[in-house]
Design a protein around this motif. Sequence first.
Motif, PDB file in Angstrom:
ATOM      1  N   HIS A  23       0.658  -1.523  -0.528  1.00 19.89           N
ATOM      2  CA  HIS A  23      -0.200  -0.181   0.560  1.00 19.89           C
ATOM      3  C   HIS A  23       1.213   1.006  -0.327  1.00 19.89           C
ATOM      4  O   HIS A  23       2.011   1.572   0.908  1.00 19.89           O
ATOM      5  CB  HIS A  23      -0.699  -0.033   1.192  1.00 19.89           C
ATOM      6  CG  HIS A  23      -2.128  -1.047   1.517  1.00 19.89           C
ATOM      7  ND1 HIS A  23      -3.108  -0.994   0.375  1.00 19.89           N
ATOM      8  CD2 HIS A  23      -1.963  -2.131   1.608  1.00 19.89           C
ATOM      9  CE1 HIS A  23      -3.361  -1.925   0.606  1.00 19.89           C
ATOM     10  NE2 HIS A  23      -3.172  -2.930   1.235  1.00 19.89           N
ATOM     11  N   SER A  25       1.856   4.950   1.056  1.00 19.99           N
ATOM     12  CA  SER A  25       1.935   5.571   2.201  1.00 19.99           C
ATOM     13  C   SER A  25       2.327   7.268   1.721  1.00 19.99           C
ATOM     14  O   SER A  25       3.870   7.210   1.441  1.00 19.99           O
ATOM     15  CB  SER A  25       2.469   5.212   2.956  1.00 19.99           C
ATOM     16  OG  SER A  25       1.969   3.944   3.497  1.00 19.99           O
ATOM     17  N   THR A  26       2.152   8.482   2.628  1.00 22.25           N
ATOM     18  CA  THR A  26       2.746   8.956   2.507  1.00 22.25           C
ATOM     19  C   THR A  26       4.140   9.132   3.503  1.00 22.25           C
ATOM     20  O   THR A  26       4.367   7.959   4.489  1.00 22.25           O
ATOM     21  CB  THR A  26       1.980  10.754   2.782  1.00 22.25           C
ATOM     22  OG1 THR A  26       1.818  10.068   4.382  1.00 22.25           O
ATOM     23  CG2 THR A  26       0.896  10.673   1.708  1.00 22.25           C
ATOM     24  N   ALA A  28       4.261  11.429   6.308  1.00 23.34           N
ATOM     25  CA  ALA A  28       3.372  11.618   7.266  1.00 23.34           C
ATOM     26  C   ALA A  28       2.412  10.059   7.579  1.00 23.34           C
ATOM     27  O   ALA A  28       2.644   9.913   9.369  1.00 23.34           O
ATOM     28  CB  ALA A  28       1.904  12.183   7.738  1.00 23.34           C
ATOM     29  N   GLU A  29       2.375   8.935   7.537  1.00 25.30           N
ATOM     30  CA  GLU A  29       1.521   8.011   7.644  1.00 25.30           C
ATOM     31  C   GLU A  29       2.850   6.963   7.881  1.00 25.30           C
ATOM     32  O   GLU A  29       2.521   6.196   8.568  1.00 25.30           O
ATOM     33  CB  GLU A  29       0.578   7.618   6.095  1.00 25.30           C
ATOM     34  CG  GLU A  29      -0.401   8.306   5.397  1.00 25.30           C
ATOM     35  CD  GLU A  29      -1.093   7.381   4.641  1.00 25.30           C
ATOM     36  OE1 GLU A  29      -2.546   7.843   4.124  1.00 25.30           O
ATOM     37  OE2 GLU A  29      -0.163   6.977   3.185  1.00 25.30           O
ATOM     38  N   ARG A  31       5.371   7.770   9.850  1.00 25.71           N
ATOM     39  CA  ARG A  31       5.989   8.472  10.480  1.00 25.71           C
ATOM     40  C   ARG A  31       5.214   8.189  11.518  1.00 25.71           C
ATOM     41  O   ARG A  31       5.302   8.046  12.813  1.00 25.71           O
ATOM     42  CB  ARG A  31       6.360  10.319  10.565  1.00 25.71           C
ATOM     43  CG  ARG A  31       7.391  10.442   9.645  1.00 25.71           C
ATOM     44  CD  ARG A  31       7.456  12.148  10.134  1.00 25.71           C
ATOM     45  NE  ARG A  31       7.675  12.789  10.800  1.00 25.71           N
ATOM     46  CZ  ARG A  31       6.523  13.569  11.469  1.00 25.71           C
ATOM     47  NH1 ARG A  31       6.026  14.080  10.322  1.00 25.71           N
ATOM     48  NH2 ARG A  31       7.246  14.221  12.917  1.00 25.71           N
ATOM     49  N   GLY A  32       3.116   7.793  11.405  1.00 28.84           N
ATOM     50  CA  GLY A  32       2.332   7.443  12.068  1.00 28.84           C
ATOM     51  C   GLY A  32       2.841   5.857  13.082  1.00 28.84           C
ATOM     52  O   GLY A  32       3.173   5.607  14.127  1.00 28.84           O
ATOM     53  N   ARG A  33       3.353   4.646  11.810  1.00 32.92           N
ATOM     54  CA  ARG A  33       4.259   3.461  11.698  1.00 32.92           C
ATOM     55  C   ARG A  33       5.017   3.704  12.745  1.00 32.92           C
ATOM     56  O   ARG A  33       5.382   2.437  13.176  1.00 32.92           O
ATOM     57  CB  ARG A  33       4.131   3.069  10.738  1.00 32.92           C
ATOM     58  CG  ARG A  33       2.366   2.932   9.837  1.00 32.92           C
ATOM     59  CD  ARG A  33       2.151   1.730   8.718  1.00 32.92           C
ATOM     60  NE  ARG A  33       1.347   2.210   7.685  1.00 32.92           N
ATOM     61  CZ  ARG A  33       1.956   1.849   6.411  1.00 32.92           C
ATOM     62  NH1 ARG A  33       2.920   1.496   5.804  1.00 32.92           N
ATOM     63  NH2 ARG A  33       0.722   2.472   5.863  1.00 32.92           N
ATOM     64  N   GLU A  68       3.113  16.893  -0.749  1.00 33.19           N
ATOM     65  CA  GLU A  68       3.403  16.234   0.293  1.00 33.19           C
ATOM     66  C   GLU A  68       3.764  14.897  -0.807  1.00 33.19           C
ATOM     67  O   GLU A  68       2.457  15.030  -2.324  1.00 33.19           O
ATOM     68  CB  GLU A  68       1.942  15.840   1.194  1.00 33.19           C
ATOM     69  CG  GLU A  68       1.824  14.515   1.360  1.00 33.19           C
ATOM     70  CD  GLU A  68       0.374  14.118   2.574  1.00 33.19           C
ATOM     71  OE1 GLU A  68      -0.100  14.088   3.705  1.00 33.19           O
ATOM     72  OE2 GLU A  68      -0.656  14.499   1.415  1.00 33.19           O
ATOM     73  N   THR A  70       3.285  10.831  -2.257  1.00 31.27           N
ATOM     74  CA  THR A  70       3.358   9.478  -1.565  1.00 31.27           C
ATOM     75  C   THR A  70       4.148   8.033  -2.439  1.00 31.27           C
ATOM     76  O   THR A  70       4.390   9.276  -3.472  1.00 31.27           O
ATOM     77  CB  THR A  70       0.910   9.022  -1.968  1.00 31.27           C
ATOM     78  OG1 THR A  70       0.624  10.262  -1.099  1.00 31.27           O
ATOM     79  CG2 THR A  70       1.095   7.721  -2.280  1.00 31.27           C
TER      80      THR A  70
END
Length: 175
Positions: A23, A25-26, A28-29, A31-33, A68, A70
Amino acid sequence: MASLDLLLHPVRLRILRALLDGHPSTTAELRGRLPDIAPATMYRHIAVLTAAGVLEVLEEKRVRGAVERTYRVHWDRAEIDPADRAAMTPDDHRRAFTAFTGGLLADFDHYLTREPADPTADGVTYQQAALWLTDEELAELLTEVRTAVTARQGRAPGPDRTRRMISLIAMPSDG
């Protein structure tokens, strides 16, 4: 194809492992993981992977004055170049295998610290099988496994789907 040093950096390995499910991801995504990785470090290693062609920019859009992006992994470029692989020393292989198993241990520890971890209900398995195979039979088996896994990559997350890590190790054994 990438070099051993490019792929075995701990932060870059974690970024690639976060994208294993196919999948996009950006940052930011990601960094969230991977919240323990400092933002500047994350951006620097994403830039290195992108410059090497391991990550591909799928989309760019403006978000609050910044761009941003992806990303997705170019899996054919995320493998060690065949010439580099052939030139790997036993110590290089130890280093690569240690990085691989270290990632497995970290994933498993992360799973076990979740509440509630229920390995039986969650379908957790770790096992080995000993098979007597010719080189051609091994190549056929590995192709079948790759085909089965690839056919299931990229499925959308959903309420009935759990992200699962599938790992395979094949090696000769004397005993």
